[in-house]
Design a protein around this motif. Structure first.
Motif, PDB file in Angstrom:
ATOM      1  N   CYS A 140       3.005  -1.272   4.077  1.00  0.00           N
ATOM      2  CA  CYS A 140       2.493   0.074   3.857  1.00  0.00           C
ATOM      3  C   CYS A 140       3.580   1.097   4.194  1.00  0.00           C
ATOM      4  N   VAL A 164       0.836  -1.191   0.000  1.00  0.00           N
ATOM      5  CA  VAL A 164       0.000   0.000   0.000  1.00  0.00           C
ATOM      6  C   VAL A 164       0.875   1.246   0.000  1.00  0.00           C
ATOM      7  N   ILE A 169      -7.055   1.709   6.023  1.00  0.00           N
ATOM      8  CA  ILE A 169      -5.593   1.735   6.151  1.00  0.00           C
ATOM      9  C   ILE A 169      -5.177   2.883   7.059  1.00  0.00           C
TER      10      ILE A 169
END
Length: 281
Positions: A226, A129, A160
């Motif tokens: 991420c 991500v 997220i």
């Protein structure tokens, strides 16, 4: 991340590898000064990036790149040279980037951030991500994840952003439809979006990323690589990747920029008037 630096001058290859070890201390960063041995090693490792010198005596970098594309087609090839006139030849081979000598950490980082095939640092994660800049999601092969609905992607972005905290359907509605709070049926629409999101993730082999509780939805942070999460852990690559933009396409994400800026502890290379804004706070 796995990288190989190829240069017939071994000292030059090692210099790039040493810079990469600073940018990505947990990665594997090898060097090679013989093109044939390098190709064999690339076939074994399928590296994320090949830093490839163009001007080599036995086999030049352009010839070697054509072989690499056949043997390891998903590896990013970034040419390294002191001669900018080679740029057109390099890009005709659909290279991922081009670094002009002298090589610096900043130049390497700029290429990493803008790779043709984004690097998946943690290969155990289900998705990668990107929060810095525009919000984007990639599968294990570095391909953009397909979302059947635009708002499903935005819902995923908000989850997220919450970093594993549970989010109720009502809260998600208030974020996605901030100007339509009084309209009926929004919760039903939101549940449809979440079901579509679950299907999209399942198609990408990432069904374990989304967690559904009886009254809330959340992210399994252990299944996600991420840049924002890495930043919060102090990862040097993620810290250097931040340029003052966080999920830029979503207005609600502006609330997160201030805390990110505070964590940097410095006003480095931020665009626009970020330095002035912070000095005035």
């Amino acid at each position: 991340m796995i990288t190989i630096s190829v240069d017939d001058k071994i000292a030059a290859a090692r210099m790039i590898a040493d810079m990469m070890k600073k940018l990505d201390p947990d990665g594997v960063h090898e060097v090679e000064n013989d093109p044939q041995r390098a190709i064999g090693r690339i076939e074994q490792l399928h590296p994320d990036i090949v830093w490839l010198d163009i001007e080599m005596s036995v086999m030049n970098g352009l010839e070697m790149a054509a072989l690499i594309k056949k043997r390891s087609p998903f590896s990013n090839i970034v040419f390294v040279t002191g001669h900018p006139e080679y740029a057109m030849d390099g890009f005709s081979l659909h290279a991922s980037g081009f670094v002009l000598k002298p090589v610096t950490e900043a130049k390497l980082l700029n290429e990493i951030v803008n790779l043709r095939r984004p690097v998946f640092f943690d290969r155990k994660a289900a998705v990668r991500v990107q929060c810095f800049g525009n919000f984007e999601v990639f599968d294990r092969d570095g391909r953009p994840l397909h979302f059947s609905r635009t708002m499903s992607k935005e819902a995923f972005a908000y989850l997220i952003h919450k970093r594993g905290a549970g989010v109720s359907v009502a809260e998600l509605c208030s974020v996605l439809w901030e100007d339509r709070l009084a309209e009926a049926g929004l919760k039903s629409q939101c549940r449809v979006l979440l079901r579509n999101l679950k299907i999209d993730l399942k198609k990408a082999g990432a069904e374990n990323v989304l967690i559904k509780d009886w009254n809330a939805w959340s992210i399994n942070v252990a299944a996600v690589y991420c840049d924002y999460y890495q930043f919060l852990q102090g990862d040097s690559y993620a810290v250097n990747s931040f340029r003052g933009e966080y999920m830029s396409q979503y207005s609600w994400a502006e609330m997160g920029i201030g805390s990110i800026i505070q964590r940097t502890g410095a006003y480095f290379t931020l665009p626009g008037d970020w330095s002035d804004r912070n000095e005035n706070q």
